[in-house]
Design a protein around this motif. Sequence first.
Motif, PDB file in Angstrom:
ATOM      1  N   UNK A 236       7.400   9.686  -7.495  1.00  0.00           N
ATOM      2  CA  UNK A 236       7.001   8.387  -7.915  1.00  0.00           C
ATOM      3  C   UNK A 236       6.814   7.460  -6.917  1.00  0.00           C
ATOM      4  N   UNK A 237       7.257   7.576  -5.760  1.00  0.00           N
ATOM      5  CA  UNK A 237       6.896   6.742  -4.719  1.00  0.00           C
ATOM      6  C   UNK A 237       5.559   6.811  -4.365  1.00  0.00           C
ATOM      7  N   UNK A 238       4.860   8.098  -4.489  1.00  0.00           N
ATOM      8  CA  UNK A 238       3.428   8.023  -4.145  1.00  0.00           C
ATOM      9  C   UNK A 238       2.694   6.866  -5.049  1.00  0.00           C
ATOM     10  N   UNK A 239       3.023   7.189  -6.454  1.00  0.00           N
ATOM     11  CA  UNK A 239       2.491   6.086  -7.408  1.00  0.00           C
ATOM     12  C   UNK A 239       2.670   4.374  -7.164  1.00  0.00           C
ATOM     13  N   UNK A 240       4.129   4.359  -6.715  1.00  0.00           N
ATOM     14  CA  UNK A 240       4.464   3.167  -6.313  1.00  0.00           C
ATOM     15  C   UNK A 240       3.749   2.526  -4.927  1.00  0.00           C
ATOM     16  N   UNK A 241       3.378   3.254  -3.950  1.00  0.00           N
ATOM     17  CA  UNK A 241       2.526   2.948  -3.034  1.00  0.00           C
ATOM     18  C   UNK A 241       1.087   2.704  -3.502  1.00  0.00           C
ATOM     19  N   UNK A 242       0.465   3.428  -4.521  1.00  0.00           N
ATOM     20  CA  UNK A 242      -0.735   3.247  -4.867  1.00  0.00           C
ATOM     21  C   UNK A 242      -0.981   1.739  -5.360  1.00  0.00           C
ATOM     22  N   UNK A 243      -0.029   1.654  -6.321  1.00  0.00           N
ATOM     23  CA  UNK A 243       0.338   0.113  -7.022  1.00  0.00           C
ATOM     24  C   UNK A 243       0.231  -0.931  -6.044  1.00  0.00           C
ATOM     25  N   UNK A 244       1.174  -0.431  -4.903  1.00  0.00           N
ATOM     26  CA  UNK A 244       1.267  -1.712  -3.861  1.00  0.00           C
ATOM     27  C   UNK A 244       0.032  -2.094  -3.349  1.00  0.00           C
ATOM     28  N   UNK A 245      -0.553  -1.023  -2.694  1.00  0.00           N
ATOM     29  CA  UNK A 245      -1.833  -1.146  -1.933  1.00  0.00           C
ATOM     30  C   UNK A 245      -2.992  -1.762  -2.983  1.00  0.00           C
ATOM     31  N   UNK A 246      -3.002  -1.554  -4.336  1.00  0.00           N
ATOM     32  CA  UNK A 246      -3.978  -2.119  -5.189  1.00  0.00           C
ATOM     33  C   UNK A 246      -3.623  -3.570  -5.309  1.00  0.00           C
ATOM     34  N   UNK A 247      -2.367  -3.852  -5.768  1.00  0.00           N
ATOM     35  CA  UNK A 247      -1.884  -5.190  -6.206  1.00  0.00           C
ATOM     36  C   UNK A 247      -2.046  -6.257  -5.067  1.00  0.00           C
ATOM     37  N   UNK A 248      -1.762  -5.660  -3.906  1.00  0.00           N
ATOM     38  CA  UNK A 248      -1.916  -6.467  -2.517  1.00  0.00           C
ATOM     39  C   UNK A 248      -3.311  -7.065  -2.357  1.00  0.00           C
ATOM     40  N   UNK A 249      -4.450  -6.283  -2.706  1.00  0.00           N
ATOM     41  CA  UNK A 249      -5.654  -6.719  -2.923  1.00  0.00           C
ATOM     42  C   UNK A 249      -5.924  -7.774  -4.229  1.00  0.00           C
ATOM     43  N   UNK A 250      -5.379  -7.692  -5.149  1.00  0.00           N
ATOM     44  CA  UNK A 250      -5.505  -8.398  -6.253  1.00  0.00           C
ATOM     45  C   UNK A 250      -4.820  -9.909  -6.055  1.00  0.00           C
ATOM     46  N   UNK A 251      -3.582  -9.998  -5.657  1.00  0.00           N
ATOM     47  CA  UNK A 251      -2.850 -11.319  -5.605  1.00  0.00           C
ATOM     48  C   UNK A 251      -1.740 -11.193  -4.632  1.00  0.00           C
ATOM     49  N   UNK A 252      -1.664 -12.156  -3.883  1.00  0.00           N
ATOM     50  CA  UNK A 252      -0.626 -12.022  -2.680  1.00  0.00           C
ATOM     51  C   UNK A 252       0.872 -12.172  -3.379  1.00  0.00           C
ATOM     52  N   UNK A 253       0.950 -13.131  -4.205  1.00  0.00           N
ATOM     53  CA  UNK A 253       2.355 -13.448  -5.097  1.00  0.00           C
ATOM     54  C   UNK A 253       2.632 -12.221  -5.997  1.00  0.00           C
ATOM     55  N   UNK A 254       1.776 -11.701  -6.759  1.00  0.00           N
ATOM     56  CA  UNK A 254       2.035 -10.334  -7.608  1.00  0.00           C
ATOM     57  C   UNK A 254       2.476  -9.590  -6.404  1.00  0.00           C
ATOM     58  N   UNK A 255       1.826  -9.473  -5.344  1.00  0.00           N
ATOM     59  CA  UNK A 255       2.191  -8.222  -4.423  1.00  0.00           C
ATOM     60  C   UNK A 255       3.588  -8.447  -4.273  1.00  0.00           C
ATOM     61  N   UNK A 256       4.261  -9.511  -3.822  1.00  0.00           N
ATOM     62  CA  UNK A 256       5.433  -9.803  -3.243  1.00  0.00           C
ATOM     63  C   UNK A 256       6.364  -9.654  -4.340  1.00  0.00           C
ATOM     64  N   UNK A 257       5.982 -10.065  -5.620  1.00  0.00           N
ATOM     65  CA  UNK A 257       6.875  -9.755  -6.706  1.00  0.00           C
ATOM     66  C   UNK A 257       7.255  -8.193  -6.984  1.00  0.00           C
ATOM     67  N   UNK A 258       6.061  -7.521  -6.958  1.00  0.00           N
ATOM     68  CA  UNK A 258       6.208  -6.361  -7.038  1.00  0.00           C
ATOM     69  C   UNK A 258       6.882  -5.489  -6.109  1.00  0.00           C
TER      70      UNK A 258
END
Length: 150
Positions: free
Chosen positions: A105-127
């Motif tokens: 699950x941490x692999x999936x979480x890290x993938x989401x983190x890297x993608x959401x970071x590109x999308x929006x900084x606030x969404x990244x911090x929330x996630x």
Amino acid sequence: MKCPFCSEEDTRVIDSRPADEGNSIRRRRQCDKCNKRFTTYEKVEAIPLVVIKKDLTREPYDRTKIERGVFRSCHKRPISVTAMNSLVDKVEAEVFNLEAREVKSNYIGELVMSEIKKLDPVAYVRFASIYREFKDVGTFMDELKKFLDN
């Protein structure tokens, strides 16, 4: 393909076309016995995927969990549903491209983190605040500093 009306096994395809953005094929069929028409869909069978959680328990992969996390993180942000779905599609494709039967699950979480970071900084911090399970403000601030330094 068995006819759903009379159970005859001889049916024929009278039309085929791509469906679901090319991820499946829609087929119109006609029964040779009763002449009724029906539709079938053909798609690639995915490898059953099991997610290994942090506590080492295992559960079936569930796309909706990723969607839920991304959608919550992007709540009230200027991000389209299309962009969020695209992010989830990208993460899911990466996971399935591993061709593994189990993934942490941490692999999936890290993938989401890297993608959401590109999308929006606030969404990244929330996630990150949920995913990283910050125990106090100090660890939260450390994550923010890392983000701002990049």
